[in-house]
Design a protein around this motif. Sequence first.
Motif: not given
Lengths: 408, 515
Positions: A179, A181-183, A186-187, A189-190, A206-211, A222
């Motif tokens: 996902y 790494a922002d809202a 997170r949305s 993810w939730q 889980e792994a993230t990347y920058g917007r 990732q």
Amino acid sequence: MRRRAALACLLLLLIRGTGTPAAAADSPGQDVIVLGMSGALSGASAGLGRELRSGMVAYFDHVNRDGGIRGYRIELKVYDDGYNPGPAIHNTLQLIERDGALALLGYVGTPTVTRVLPLLKMYEREEVLLFFPFSGAEPQRSEPYGRYAYNLRPSYREETRGLVDNLVATGRQRIAILYQADAYGRSGWQGVRTALEAHRLDVLAEATYGRGGDFEDSYAAQVDILRAAKPNAIISIASYAAAAGFIRDARDAGWDVPIANVSFANSQQLLELLNAHAQISGRRYGFNLVNSEVVPHFRDESLPAVREYLEIFGASTAHRPGYVSFEGFLNAKLMVEILRRMEGRAERREFRDVLDGMTDFDVGLEERVSFGPGRNQGLHTIYFNQVEDGRLVPLQDWSALRIDVETL
Amino acid sequence: MSRLFSKTLLVVGALFAAISLVMSLVSGWNIHRGMSQEFRDMGHAVAGILADASVGPILDHNPVLLQSMIDQYLGIEGIAHILVADRDGTVIAHTFVPSVPPHIRELLSGTADARHDLASGPASTRAIDTASTIEVLAPVLGGMAGHVLIGMDRAIIRDQVLSVIAQQQGLMLLLFLCAIGVCWYLIRLISRPLNDLGAHARKVAAAEVGSIGKLSAEIEHLAGSSHDEIGELARSFMHMEAELDQSVRQLAVSIAEQERIRTELEVAREIQMRILPDPTHLGSLHPAVRIAARIETAEEVGGDFFDCFTLAAPLREGQTGAPGRRLFLAIGDVSGKGVPAALLMSMTCTLLRTRAARHTSAAGLLEEVNLTLSRDNETCMFVTVWCGFLDLTTRELTYASAGHNAALVRAASSEVRELQAPRGIVLGADANVRYRDAHVRLDPGDVLYLYTDGVTEATSVATELYSEGRLMGALRDSRCDSPEAVTRFVADTVRRFAAGAPQADDITMLAVQCV
């Protein structure tokens, strides 16, 4: 001398005469209903904003050509925020304060919309509402800000639940998530987390990347993180560029795991990127991909809305038909319906009553649209598609997804 | 570049480098300390604010709002990452890409138990230093609702420190270059006149006699224009050169004068030597005697002399005689050295030669000569003289001594004896002195040996005197029967004895043998 003076007067009149309408363009004219949009027209998610706008503009132009709303022309003011919250707030203030927008329409992205919502609370007295943002996030659907927004599309929660339920039903319980790494991320993810909880499952990894992550960036880190957990499905809450980059790196690493994307990852543009890359690398990237969509397939002509879309959109723009422009088209269609139910030039205070009275409106899909107190989302049906022969086709059979050999 | 400048540059450079290094270290350390504290404080503040703001979204189970909120804070410079965990320590929002690192998860693992630690007092915000960040962990609702973690990026502190150090070093380098420039200018200002003076001094050293005075014009501008030490030095140079010029001129004059005197002395010596009989001609003086003489002078113009010539026998009344039957012998030594001694020696020699023919008595001759020499002898110079008349027919020797060493006779039997005679007073001391003759008959083959004290007082390297004993020994040992051989043998012996030591006195000897 007299002739010269007369000429000067004429010139002055001409300048004034042309100057007045130009000035009027900045403030709402008598015969214009201004709607305001802020979205990504540049940056990694520019495709979304442009497509969404093209769908909306095509329908508004169609309506304007037919005489507008009670003689009022609909004007969509669009500003670029590059998918960044700061510019989105600035654009919103500009739309409300300077452009006198009747309502905000078709904002693109969760991080931008989430930050704009408090602004709407600030303008509560002016009754500024946000219509049909291109985001499935919860904040604009629930308290404390849900009352300032009306959504057409289903939520990410519904999209992810659809994905999770189907994956679990076909024996894929080890679900990992990529996902942003922002809202927005997170949305999603939730949503995934909540959906898995219903099955008494947890997110495997889980792994993230920058917007703003681009297709050219590497997502190998990732891929490594997620692959280490040996999931049998990945849900990707990403932009189309990042999602495509991740799929490319996963497949290049020889990882065939099924990857599911949500509607925000504009499946069409994602596929275009992968197809273009396939031309260079000679690999295939379209297999084992699932995309959840919030509108039906844009070529499903069994639906009146699709027929109308293809007719109007196809005639008006050079853009190729797609999910996002179709969604924009539906947004505009619903918006026009709302405006039609209002009176005169339409006032913001009329919105609540009109929307409260909107029940089972036929927008041209199988599902009817209803709004009302506690109901700020019009559609709830999730559609799924997959890639066949380099094209998106509706997904018929979940069990047809290939089983990843690594997790057997 | 002058050597003075190079040295100064080296010292100044080292000084600057040291100062610069120390300053950079101190500033770097101060900035690091200050910024670390500032970051810690900022982390505390932001974590506190976020912890308060997170209460609602955490309790509402709204991670999206939480994420939206922390994303805003990520824009603040220095914040590397933000994380929010719920009461169970589960991460519900964070800004890490690509994932939450293990060491952060470890930090969080302790927070899950926080609510069990109520007894230990209220939960507080705390800072944890890691290699790359300062982590600030703030409890939400006393840790009961969760925790907020802020990571402050140390790289910014490091970059700031490096940037300040770089700026400082740049500034120091600039200052250094400026200082070098000023130094170079000043040193050039100082060293150029010094170099000029140095070059001038070398020129003066190499200058021809008489041209030194003209060189001073070169440094006149230095002496005139500057009133500092350089000007003082230049004026001293000019003064010294003037003195030097004068001294050199005087020296040149005096060297010329000395040269002239030396030349004159050489002439005087030649004249003096010409007064004495030529030793090479003595052999043919008379067939009845064999004569040899030798004189080695210690200085150019010595005081020793000898004389030897034949005389007609004195005519008794009514008697005539053939000339050449008498041989006059004389040897003497003038007190003192140099020109005065030479003059007195010439005078004595001349007196003896001119007066000898009138006398048959050596004492009489000495008295007459003494009378002349003693008159107006204000310089108080004296002469020792031994003289005698040898009757070539009878081999009878009439002799007298005026303070001179006694004559020696070496018989054919190698026996050596001293000819006794009253020693007498030196000539020139007193006009009224009376001398007395002594008489002796020499045997054929006897060698009469006359000498000056230069022989017996010849000194060895060990300043030992040759002495009369050694002389008599040498005469005895000389197995020679001719006067030439005797004098050569004695001279060789003395030379060997002296072994190159410089001699203070003339060495003179005269030997006569009756055939």
